[in-house]
Design a protein around this motif. Structure first.
Motif, mmCIF file in Angstrom:
data_model
loop_
_atom_site.group_PDB
_atom_site.id
_atom_site.type_symbol
_atom_site.label_atom_id
_atom_site.label_comp_id
_atom_site.label_asym_id
_atom_site.label_seq_id
_atom_site.Cartn_x
_atom_site.Cartn_y
_atom_site.Cartn_z
ATOM 1 N N CYS A 82 12.129 3.770 6.362
ATOM 2 C CA CYS A 82 10.682 3.494 6.323
ATOM 3 C C CYS A 82 10.382 2.045 6.709
ATOM 4 C CB CYS A 82 10.140 3.786 4.929
ATOM 5 S SG CYS A 82 10.172 5.535 4.462
ATOM 6 N N THR A 83 11.160 1.117 6.208
ATOM 7 C CA THR A 83 10.888 -0.292 6.520
ATOM 8 C C THR A 83 11.178 -0.607 7.984
ATOM 9 O OG1 THR A 83 13.123 -0.861 5.741
ATOM 10 C CG2 THR A 83 11.314 -1.076 4.169
ATOM 11 N N SER A 86 8.214 0.468 9.980
ATOM 12 C CA SER A 86 7.081 -0.443 9.771
ATOM 13 C C SER A 86 7.239 -1.726 10.578
ATOM 14 C CB SER A 86 6.951 -0.775 8.279
ATOM 15 O OG SER A 86 6.760 0.394 7.511
ATOM 16 N N ALA A 118 7.089 -5.900 5.145
ATOM 17 C CA ALA A 118 8.115 -4.880 5.375
ATOM 18 C C ALA A 118 9.517 -5.456 5.165
ATOM 19 C CB ALA A 118 7.964 -4.313 6.787
#
Length: 568
Positions: A82-83, A86, A118
């Motif tokens: 997810c990071t 981002s 992030a």
């Protein structure tokens, strides 16, 4: 496979290292391009450059502890995916704004802050995920290899970015970085979950951040590491800004030469990281010693008169920097319990990276008012003085005494204050020195002597009595156990001689001292010079075997033999 690269035997880590290598090159491309973009938009303002750097790292100061909680509570693989997505989106947005020609200073400020948010969540998960891939035994090696990969990209990225900026502009360079995040996302997706050393997620409960703070506060060794990395990270590690100011304002160079400075410094950083990967288990004195050397070198770098001499000093600075960083990082992971690792690493990231917003504007203001050289000189002074002062305060509070020695090799001893004894004055006779050390050795045998490899709370007095055989006679002292500050005698053949004291305090005859080979609890032989005076040294050397001591003892014995013959 070489011990330096032993972590690469693990398939999951090989995938992670390959994806990270590609992504790291893109990260350095964007760092150089973003700094150059803000200099173009603000006509070379050092303050604007410092604000941009500060905004990018400000989220580490604000939300990094919560990123540690996320790393402890959820799957680190999912968090990293997810990071990475981002950070790729924010990089793509800045590239589009730059390529379309509508980018403004506040756009760079905003996207740098979002990118930092992030990164603040990504960093604790990434750091604590390494031990799940390779295990505890290979963790120091993996940390060193990660640092080598990051700084290897630092050699390639800025140099390539400098030339690409000249030919295609900053927008395309930033867009390349946005694409490179796909490599890390793909590598994480291809890992085998069955080969990961995963731990059970920590259940949710109130006060998890406070628990992490309380845990670190109760560990003096971790507190010392955090204070050292605060001073160095806040005031010393601002090379994105200081190199840009030195290249443009002091040496009058362009983007290509600016990019080369980061690459040159990264050469020493790679060597330092590979050295850390080879050393293995980190030590606290490595962190403190490397920080002191870093501060001294940074002051000298700021005083260099030419571009060539400035560039020549940067590899040494990079070596000291990475030696400190890798040792501190490995210590923060290896010496903590698994369910606290994410929160401890988040506090480390908050102090080390999050302190940049505090120091960057100050360093930028110093460069604007006093000149670019003082950004390095001032940062080195603060790093050096801060490390020495904090280290002295914490050592005093813990009742420890630190002594540096240059012979037989440069090293440091850390003593307990109650066990530390100043060397005897040079005018004392040899018999007095032997008798005094004999008394100290007898006291040390019954005292509790803490050792670095002993578990906390274990009384070693019984183990010491088992490991040392009974002395041949009361008051007998082995010349080899007198320590580095004594002048233990040798006979003309080179054998150690002991002085035995009688009950009335007068020395008796001198004879050859028997060798004392202590036996450990497991029955294995240990060195006969393993005494309380040398147990705290990493690899002590028996000083009486040195050539210069043998020659001095031979000369003393010859003078003693020649004395009576002259009087007769």
């Amino acid at each position: 496979m070489s011990t330096m690269f032993r972590s690469l035997r693990n398939r999951n880590y090989r995938l992670f290292a390959a994806g990270s290598a590609v992504s790291n090159i893109g990260t350095w491309l964007q760092r150089v391009a973003q700094d150059w973009l803000i200099l173009q938009l603000t006509a070379g303002s050092g303050i604007a450059l410092g604000i941009t750097t500060g905004l990018q790292f400000l989220p580490f100061l604000l939300i990094a502890p919560f990123g540690g909680v996320i790393a402890d509570r959820f799957s680190k693989r999912r968090v990293l995916q997810c990071t990475q997505v981002s950070m790729g989106i924010t990089a793509a947005a800045l590239a589009v704004l730059d390529l379309t020609g509508v980018v403004q200073v506040w756009h760079v400020y905003l996207l740098a802050f979002l990118f930092g948010m992030a990164s603040a969540i990504d960093n604790p998960a990434r750091q604590s995920f390494v031990v799940e891939m390779v295990g505890r035994d290979d963790l120091p090696n993996a940390v060193g290899l990660n640092s080598a990969s990051f700084n290897g990209a630092r050699v390639i990225g800025p140099a390539v970015a400098g030339f690409l900026i000249v030919f295609v502009g900053t927008g395309w360079v930033i867009l390349i970085n946005a694409v490179t995040y796909a490599a890390t996302i793909w590598a994480i997706a291809k890992m085998r979950p069955s080969e990961l050393h995963t731990t059970e997620p920590v259940p949710r409960k109130p006060g998890m951040v406070r628990d992490g703070l309380r845990y670190v506060r109760g560990r003096p060794d971790l507190m010392l590491v955090l204070w050292v990395v605060f001073f160095v990270g806040c005031f010393g590690l601002n090379f994105q800004m200081t190199s840009a100011l030195m290249a443009t304002q002091v040496f009058g160079k362009g983007a290509g030469e600016f990019g080369m400075l980061s690459s040159i410094m990264a050469v020493g950083a790679v060597v330092g990281a590979l050295g850390a990967a080879r050393r293995g288990v980190p030590r606290l004195r490595t962190v403190v010693g490397a920080a002191v050397i870093f501060g001294i070198l940074e002051i000298f770098v700021g005083l260099m008169p030419t571009y060539s001499s400035y560039a020549a000093m940067l590899p040494l600075l990079g070596f000291a920097q990475l030696t400190m960083i890798t040792a501190a990082n490995a210590m923060m992971q290896l010496t903590v319990v698994p369910d606290m690792r994410g929160r401890v690493i988040s506090l480390y990231s908050m102090v080390f990276i999050g302190s940049t917003p505090l120091g960057s504007p100050i360093i930028g203001w110093i460069g604007q008012v006093f000149g670019a050289r003082w950004t390095l000189i001032g940062g080195g002074l603060v790093s050096l003085i801060g490390t020495i002062v904090v280290g002295s305060i914490l050592l005093r509070r813990q009742g420890l005494v630190l002594r540096a020695h240059l012979r037989p090799r440069p090293h440091m001893h850390v003593w307990s204050a109650k066990d530390f004894v100043e060397p005897a004055p040079s005018r004392a006779t040899e018999a007095d020195v032997v008798l005094e050390l004999e008394s100290e050795a007898a006291t040390a045998e019954v005292a509790e002597v803490p050792r670095p490899d002993s578990p906390p709370g274990v009384d070693l007095s019984e183990l010491e009595s088992e490991r040392r055989p009974a002395r041949a006679g009361a008051g007998t002292t082995d010349a080899r156990s007198l320590g580095p500050d004594s002048d233990g005698e040798l006979d003309p053949a080179g054998e150690p001689v002991a002085v035995t004291s009688r009950a009335d305090g007068a020395p008796s005859e001198v004879g050859v001292a028997p060798k004392r080979d202590a036996v450990s609890a497991a029955g294995e032989k240990v060195s006969s010079w393993n005494s309380p005076a040398t147990a705290r040294c990493a690899r002590p050397t028996p000083h009486d075997t040195l050539a210069w001591r043998r020659r001095a003892a031979t000369r003393r014995s010859r003078r003693t033999e020649a004395g009576p013959s002259k009087t007769s």
